[in-house]
Design a protein around this motif. Structure first.
Motif, PDB file in Angstrom:
ATOM      1  N   SER A  41       0.770  -1.280  -0.004  1.00  0.00           N
ATOM      2  CA  SER A  41      -0.027   0.027   0.048  1.00  0.00           C
ATOM      3  C   SER A  41       0.851   1.313  -0.078  1.00  0.00           C
ATOM      4  O   SER A  41       0.479   2.413  -0.631  1.00  0.00           O
ATOM      5  CB  SER A  41      -0.953   0.092   1.269  1.00  0.00           C
ATOM      6  OG  SER A  41      -0.145  -0.027   2.569  1.00  0.00           O
ATOM      7  N   LEU A  45       1.182   4.264  -3.264  1.00  0.00           N
ATOM      8  CA  LEU A  45       0.836   5.654  -2.823  1.00  0.00           C
ATOM      9  C   LEU A  45       2.263   6.363  -2.831  1.00  0.00           C
ATOM     10  O   LEU A  45       2.150   7.419  -3.248  1.00  0.00           O
ATOM     11  CB  LEU A  45       0.574   5.753  -1.138  1.00  0.00           C
ATOM     12  CG  LEU A  45       0.282   7.065  -0.814  1.00  0.00           C
ATOM     13  CD1 LEU A  45      -1.003   7.852  -1.703  1.00  0.00           C
ATOM     14  CD2 LEU A  45      -0.377   7.158   0.649  1.00  0.00           C
ATOM     15  N   ASP A  48       2.321   7.537  -6.522  1.00  0.00           N
ATOM     16  CA  ASP A  48       1.327   8.571  -6.674  1.00  0.00           C
ATOM     17  C   ASP A  48       1.697  10.008  -6.133  1.00  0.00           C
ATOM     18  O   ASP A  48       1.669  10.966  -6.869  1.00  0.00           O
ATOM     19  CB  ASP A  48      -0.161   8.208  -6.135  1.00  0.00           C
ATOM     20  CG  ASP A  48      -0.633   6.980  -6.680  1.00  0.00           C
ATOM     21  OD1 ASP A  48      -0.259   6.750  -7.766  1.00  0.00           O
ATOM     22  OD2 ASP A  48      -1.502   6.337  -6.206  1.00  0.00           O
ATOM     23  N   GLN A  62      -5.274  13.765   3.517  1.00  0.00           N
ATOM     24  CA  GLN A  62      -6.140  12.854   2.883  1.00  0.00           C
ATOM     25  C   GLN A  62      -5.404  11.618   2.108  1.00  0.00           C
ATOM     26  O   GLN A  62      -5.836  10.492   2.011  1.00  0.00           O
ATOM     27  CB  GLN A  62      -6.964  13.569   1.952  1.00  0.00           C
ATOM     28  CG  GLN A  62      -7.785  14.888   2.551  1.00  0.00           C
ATOM     29  CD  GLN A  62      -8.844  14.103   3.553  1.00  0.00           C
ATOM     30  OE1 GLN A  62      -9.552  12.854   3.541  1.00  0.00           O
ATOM     31  NE2 GLN A  62      -9.317  15.019   4.408  1.00  0.00           N
ATOM     32  N   GLN A  63      -4.513  11.872   1.418  1.00  0.00           N
ATOM     33  CA  GLN A  63      -3.752  10.965   0.759  1.00  0.00           C
ATOM     34  C   GLN A  63      -3.359   9.905   1.686  1.00  0.00           C
ATOM     35  O   GLN A  63      -3.492   8.869   1.510  1.00  0.00           O
ATOM     36  CB  GLN A  63      -2.527  11.427  -0.021  1.00  0.00           C
ATOM     37  CG  GLN A  63      -3.006  12.552  -1.304  1.00  0.00           C
ATOM     38  CD  GLN A  63      -3.405  11.572  -2.533  1.00  0.00           C
ATOM     39  OE1 GLN A  63      -3.055  10.658  -2.648  1.00  0.00           O
ATOM     40  NE2 GLN A  63      -4.550  12.157  -2.996  1.00  0.00           N
ATOM     41  N   LYS A  66      -5.369   7.053   2.739  1.00  0.00           N
ATOM     42  CA  LYS A  66      -5.295   5.569   2.130  1.00  0.00           C
ATOM     43  C   LYS A  66      -4.527   4.431   2.724  1.00  0.00           C
ATOM     44  O   LYS A  66      -4.782   3.395   2.306  1.00  0.00           O
ATOM     45  CB  LYS A  66      -4.753   5.901   0.486  1.00  0.00           C
ATOM     46  CG  LYS A  66      -5.792   6.905  -0.280  1.00  0.00           C
ATOM     47  CD  LYS A  66      -5.261   7.253  -1.575  1.00  0.00           C
ATOM     48  CE  LYS A  66      -5.767   8.488  -2.330  1.00  0.00           C
ATOM     49  NZ  LYS A  66      -5.678   8.813  -3.640  1.00  0.00           N
ATOM     50  N   LEU A  67      -3.633   4.690   3.468  1.00  0.00           N
ATOM     51  CA  LEU A  67      -2.603   3.887   3.878  1.00  0.00           C
ATOM     52  C   LEU A  67      -3.329   3.038   5.254  1.00  0.00           C
ATOM     53  O   LEU A  67      -3.020   1.923   5.557  1.00  0.00           O
ATOM     54  CB  LEU A  67      -1.480   4.322   4.293  1.00  0.00           C
ATOM     55  CG  LEU A  67      -0.547   4.694   3.256  1.00  0.00           C
ATOM     56  CD1 LEU A  67       0.516   5.447   3.943  1.00  0.00           C
ATOM     57  CD2 LEU A  67      -0.192   3.765   2.559  1.00  0.00           C
ATOM     58  N   HIS A  68      -4.823   3.702   5.736  1.00  0.00           N
ATOM     59  CA  HIS A  68      -5.461   3.100   6.848  1.00  0.00           C
ATOM     60  C   HIS A  68      -4.373   2.836   8.050  1.00  0.00           C
ATOM     61  O   HIS A  68      -4.456   1.889   8.827  1.00  0.00           O
ATOM     62  CB  HIS A  68      -6.069   1.839   6.413  1.00  0.00           C
ATOM     63  CG  HIS A  68      -7.036   2.023   5.211  1.00  0.00           C
ATOM     64  ND1 HIS A  68      -8.179   2.715   5.432  1.00  0.00           N
ATOM     65  CD2 HIS A  68      -7.051   1.327   3.793  1.00  0.00           C
ATOM     66  CE1 HIS A  68      -8.936   2.432   4.178  1.00  0.00           C
ATOM     67  NE2 HIS A  68      -8.042   1.886   3.200  1.00  0.00           N
TER      68      HIS A  68
END
Length: 379
Positions: A41, A45, A48, A62-63, A66-68
Motif C-alpha cells: 500500500s 501511494l 502517486d 487525505q492521501q 489511504k494507508l489506513h
C-alpha cells in the motif's frame, strides 16, 4: 521527547532544506522512518505522491489516509503546540488530549482511548472505548484526527456529544474548561494494621517521573514497603518520564524499542531505585502507551501483580519530522516490546493477573483498589 497517539517517543527532526516539493519531503520522511515502509500500500501511494507536485498539507493528510494507518498523519505547528501543552498538563477542552483520541482507519470512527480522570469528560461519564459519533450534531465519521480534536478543544462553553457504546447511543453534554492536570497523586494508608502506599500516575508529563520518585522517597522514609501504583485511565505521555518513574522501583531495562529491521534499543530506567517494594499495579481499558510499558516493566522486573482489566493496546513509537515552518509529519517508527518480548499494539493490550471491575471510584466502592489492598495485606 513526547508521546503522541500511541506510545510515541517522537524524536524531533528539523525541516528538510532545499526546494523539494511537499510530496518529496513526505516521501523522504516516510522512507527513512516508517515502520511499514515495505507494504504494498505504501509502495503504491509513494508512486502517486511523487507524481503529484501540487499537493497541499490538507490534501496530503487525505492521501495518507489511504494507508489506513491512523498513527501516520500531518500536523500543523499550531496543532503541535496544542499537543505539547496537553502533554505538559496544561489542558483546554473536555479532557481528551491529542493521543487520547484515535480515528480508526478501517471505520473512520473517532474512538476514545481515555479521558483524563479529573476532566469534564470523565465526570460526564465518557469511557475508554467510546466512539464519538457526533459533536454538536456534526458527524465525526470520515474526519481526520486534527478536525476531531479541533471540535473538542477550547476553554469555555459546552458541547453536545453523541456517543456509541456497546451498540447503543448515548447523549451527553460536556463542558470545555482550562485547568492544570495533576499528573501524580500519592498518599499513605493503613489497612489491616499495615501501612501501604498509593501512587496514581494520571499522565506522563515531562516532570511526572521525578514526581513519582519524590513520592516513593517520601513513602520509604516513613517505612512503607508495599504500594499500589494506579495507572488506570493514563493515556501515556513522555516516554522519558516513564523511564524516570520506573527507576524508582528497578534499575533493570524496562522494555525495548524494536525498529523495522528488527534491531532493538533498550528503554532504560534512568535513576537509582529506592528500597524494594511489593507492588500491585492497577490497570484498565484506558491504560495506554507509556503506561502500558511501565505496567509490563514492573511486572517483569519486580514481580508486581496487575489488577483490573485488559489494557488498551497501543505500542508504537512515533517520530516527528518537520516538513517546513508550519507543518510536520508524525510517523510510526518502532514498536514497543516488554522485557519478556510481549508486544501490545493494535488493541492487543496487557492481560492483568487478577481480573476485576476496573472503574475508578471512591476507596469504599473501588473494587480494583480494594482487591489491591487485599493482595498487599494478605498475599
Amino acid at each position: 521527547m513526547w508521546i503522541s497517539l500511541v506510545l510515541a517517543s517522537a524524536l524531533m527532526q528539523q525541516p528538510s532544506t532545499g526546494t523539494a516539493t511537499l510530496s518529496a519531503k513526505v516521501v523522504d520522511a516516510i522512507d527513512r522512518n516508517y515502520l511499514y515502509v515495505d507494504t504494498d500500500s505504501w509502495k503504491r501511494l509513494r508512486t502517486d505522491l511523487l507524481s503529484n507536485t501540487d499537493t497541499t498539507v490538507s490534501s496530503m493528510d487525505q492521501q495518507l489516509a489511504k494507508l489506513h494507518d491512523g498513527d501516520l498523519r500531518i500536523i500543523t505547528s499550531q496543532q503541535m503546540a496544542a499537543m505539547q501543552a496537553e502533554t505538559a498538563g496544561k489542558e483546554q477542552g473536555i479532557g481528551l488530549v491529542d493521543f487520547a483520541v484515535t480515528v480508526e482507519p478501517s471505520t473512520g470512527d473517532a474512538k476514545v482511548v481515555t479521558p483524563l480522570v479529573t476532566s469534564p469528560a470523565f465526570k460526564a461519564g465518557l469511557q475508554p472505548g467510546d466512539v464519538i459519533v457526533s459533536v454538536n450534531g456534526r458527524t465525526t465519521r470520515g474526519l481526520i484526527h486534527e478536525d476531531v480534536m479541533a471540535m473538542l478543544r477550547g476553554n469555555s462553553g459546552k458541547i453536545d456529544l453523541t456517543i456509541r457504546r456497546d451498540n447503543r447511543q448515548i447523549q451527553m453534554q460536556v463542558s470545555k474548561e482550562a485547568w492544570i492536570e495533576q499528573a501524580v497523586d500519592s498518599h499513605s494508608l493503613v489497612a489491616d494494621k499495615q501501612q501501604l502506599g498509593y501512587i496514581s500516575v494520571r499522565l506522563f508529563t515531562s516532570d511526572s517521573g521525578e514526581q513519582v520518585r519524590q513520592a516513593v522517597d517520601a513513602l520509604t522514609i516513613h517505612g512503607v514497603n508495599k504500594c499500589i501504583i494506579d495507572l488506570r485511565n493514563n493515556p501515556g505521555g513522555y516516554l522519558d518520564a516513564m523511564a524516570v518513574a520506573g527507576s524508582a522501583f528497578t534499575d533493570q531495562t524496562l522494555g525495548w524499542k524494536v525498529r523495522r529491521d528488527g534491531t532493538k534499543e533498550p528503554i532504560r530506567a534512568t535513576g537509582k531505585p529506592f528500597k524494594a517494594m511489593q507492588l500491585v499495579v492497577l490497570v484498565n481499558e484506558g491504560t495506554a502507551s507509556a503506561a502500558e510499558v511501565l505496567a509490563a516493566a514492573l511486572r517483569d522486573t519486580t514481580g508486581a501483580r496487575l489488577v483490573g482489566a485488559r489494557t488498551y493496546g497501543r505500542g508504537q513509537i512515533q517520530t516527528y519530522v518537520a516538513l517546513n515552518e508550519s507543518a510536520g509529519i508524525v510517523i510510526p517508527a518502532a514498536s514497543a516490546e516488554s522485557v519478556k518480548a510481549i508486544r501490545f499494539n493494535k488493541g492487543s493490550g496487557l492481560s492483568p493477573d487478577v481480573f476485576v471491575a476496573s472503574t475508578i471510584g471512591t476507596q469504599t466502592n473501588d473494587v480494583a483498589y480494594q482487591r489491591a489492598v487485599e493482595l498487599l495485606t494478605h498475599g
